[in-house]
Write a protein that holds these residues in place. Structure first.
Motif, PDB file in Angstrom:
ATOM      1  N   THR A  34      88.613   0.555 -25.660  1.00 26.01           N
ATOM      2  CA  THR A  34      89.380   0.204 -26.860  1.00 26.01           C
ATOM      3  C   THR A  34      88.729   0.761 -28.118  1.00 26.01           C
ATOM      4  OG1 THR A  34      90.204  -1.838 -25.837  1.00 26.01           O
ATOM      5  CG2 THR A  34      90.273  -1.700 -28.243  1.00 26.01           C
ATOM      6  N   SER A  38      89.846   5.159 -28.400  1.00 22.45           N
ATOM      7  CA  SER A  38      91.182   4.688 -28.756  1.00 22.45           C
ATOM      8  C   SER A  38      92.157   5.839 -28.932  1.00 22.45           C
ATOM      9  CB  SER A  38      91.121   3.886 -30.057  1.00 22.45           C
ATOM     10  OG  SER A  38      92.425   3.527 -30.474  1.00 22.45           O
ATOM     11  N   LYS A 464      93.319  -2.689 -32.851  1.00 23.52           N
ATOM     12  CA  LYS A 464      92.371  -2.527 -31.745  1.00 23.52           C
ATOM     13  C   LYS A 464      91.931  -3.886 -31.216  1.00 23.52           C
ATOM     14  CE  LYS A 464      90.602   1.954 -33.243  1.00 23.52           C
ATOM     15  NZ  LYS A 464      89.470   2.690 -33.850  1.00 23.52           N
TER      16      LYS A 464
END
Length: 516
Positions: A34, A38, A464
């Motif tokens: 993550t 990303s 996120k």
């Protein structure tokens, strides 16, 4: 303790240790992917800037569905578009709004969704303001005067400053005076519209029938420089929305005996009828493939802006969750479904259609996680009236790092959501479905259904956060050896009827729309 018992105990401890270690490693992998790898910014660019607004039935909406399917397939995830209905297909073009008298000036505004086009030469006409009416008869007597005119149909706003700005700088007396005058003006306007016998939804059509050349509105969203952008509500004449500032100037000119003249040029295309879809992606379960976790977000938007926070952020969140899980949890125990719904904005039609088409799935759904209220990090979760939701949601949330969950407020067992977003059709079907409520970030005034709902309003750090949390919740829901209980609360008494309140009912979608 005999040797067999000792061996069994050691084996049990080893299994628990391995499971805990596996869980910790999967959570760590999700967190690392993550924050270190990303794809959110790229997804956001492709969807929000590259494709743009995604009005139901439009070519842009179809482009978004096809893009989503291709994106999933590039990650090795099976995906398809499921047709569920048909809608009027309208494509926005450019629009210009100019004041030509008493002097030339470009006005800030745009045509509303589904507005008829004017032709390349545009339309030029005088402006008239909708007055206050004491009765329907008075309205009917006035109605012929709109023939050949652009009619202003929104309440005049003497101040374009939001209330929070007044509160910060005005004297107490001035602030209270402003609030009182604003409330009185709004009530007088509401009564006047009511006295016409029309509503805000039917008024434009009535003016069109009376021969108006076009409609000019200003649907202020109570923030600096923001207006709500919805549907035109006409079949032949253009409808535009202009800024509070420009609208106010036109109003004051009329009040002072000067009649402005406008030229409106609205380019658009009516493509007739088009099929409408949901995009559905699946990562097949290995041990319990006929049990499901559904990741829910709507792909459509209004088209004043580019649909960034409503619901581009929800869409890219669920797509990124699926990408991460496919990479780091490729063999889930239960099947993970991503549903990117169409026509949420017209009444949850896509998600209702999915519930209707997949009735056999509904009793087998472990959980639905829905995201649809802006760019903020998840801050509140309700149990939606499922009696034991605290038990399993609590377990799943507890697996996430505290930096993701420390500020989340939970309400258990909560109350079933009857509408508002795409978790509601699942709740109505008795499925444990949860709206993952986000921090506000000025959503209601500044981006929700406004012309300012654009890429620059996304707070990627918060998105996120949501990706990591939802991925972990999905992983835990998939791994959970227990089925999530869908036992419902006993509904409280309805204070109005004196009868017990009812659990929301399953509703069918509108399968043919936009032609009213």
């Amino acid at each position: 303790m005999n040797n067999y018992a000792k061996l069994l105990l050691v084996s049990t401890f080893c299994a628990v240790g391995i499971n805990a270690q596996t869980k910790d490693q999967t959570v760590k992998s999700i967190m690392d992917e993550t924050y270190k790898n990303s794809k959110l910014e790229q997804l956001a660019y492709e969807l929000i800037d590259g494709i743009g607004p995604r009005l139901v039935g439009s070519p842009k909406m179809q482009q978004a569905h096809d893009w989503a399917v291709k994106s999933f397939q590039n990650w090795g995830i099976d995906a398809r578009n499921e047709k569920w209905g048909e809608w009027k297909s309208w494509e926005r073009g450019t629009s210009t709004i100019e004041m030509v008298l008493p002097y030339p000036k470009s006005l800030e505004g745009m045509q509303l969704a589904f507005s008829p086009a004017t032709g390349a030469k545009g339309l030029t006409a005088d402006v008239v303001m909708l007055p206050n009416f004491a009765s329907k008869e008075e309205f009917n007597r006035w109605l012929p005067s709109v023939k050949g005119k652009f009619v202003m149909v929104s309440q005049y706003q003497p101040s374009g400053r939001p209330e929070y700005n007044w509160k910060e700088f005005a004297t107490t007396e001035s602030f209270e005076k402003m609030k009182k005058e604003s409330a009185e003006a709004s009530e007088n306007w509401r009564k006047s519209i009511q006295n016409t016998g029309e509503t805000s939804r039917t008024l434009n059509s009535k003016l069109e029938s009376a021969g108006a050349a076009g409609i000019v509105s200003s649907n202020w969203s109570r923030g600096f420089g923001v207006n709500k952008i919805f549907s035109a509500g006409t079949k032949k004449i253009p409808v535009v929305d202009i800024s509070l500032e420009d609208y106010g100037q036109l109003y004051r000119m009329l009040q002072n005996g000067t009649t402005p003249k406008l030229k409106i040029t609205a380019n658009s295309k009516d493509h007739g009828k088009a099929p409408t879809f949901n995009t559905v992606a699946e990562i097949k379960g290995t041990e319990k493939p006929d049990e499901y976790i559904i990741l829910s977000a709507h792909l459509d938007s209004w088209d004043g802006g580019t649909g960034a926070t409503d619901n581009g952020t929800g869409t890219i969140t669920m797509m990124e969750v699926a990408r991460i899980l496919k990479k780091h949890y490729p063999n889930p125990k239960r099947t993970i479904v991503v549903g990117l719904w169409g026509s949420e904005e017209q009444g949850l039609n896509g998600s209702r259609a999915y519930v209707s088409a997949h009735k056999d799935q509904m009793p087998k759904v472990q959980a639905v996680f829905n995201q649809d209220n802006g760019t903020g990090r998840i801050a509140n979760i309700s149990g939606q009236g499922f009696l034991n939701s605290y038990d399993y949601l609590g377990r799943w949330l507890n697996a996430a790092p505290k930096e993701l969950t420390k500020d989340i407020k939970t309400t258990f067992p909560g109350f079933p959501g009857g509408g508002g977003s795409d978790h509601a059709p699942f709740v109505a079907a008795g499925v444990p479905a949860f709206m993952l409520g986000s921090l506000n970030w000025g959503y209601g005034n500044y981006t929700w259904h406004t012309q300012r709902d654009t890429y620059d309003k996304i707070v990627f750090d918060d998105v996120k956060n949501n990706v990591a949390l939802i991925a972990i919740l999905t992983y835990m829901a998939s791994e959970d050896p227990e089925r999530a209980s869908n036992e419902q609360i006993k509904m409280p008494m309805d204070s109005k009827s004196g009868e017990p309140a009812k659990w929301p009912e399953v509703k069918e979608p509108t399968r043919l729309g936009g032609f009213d």
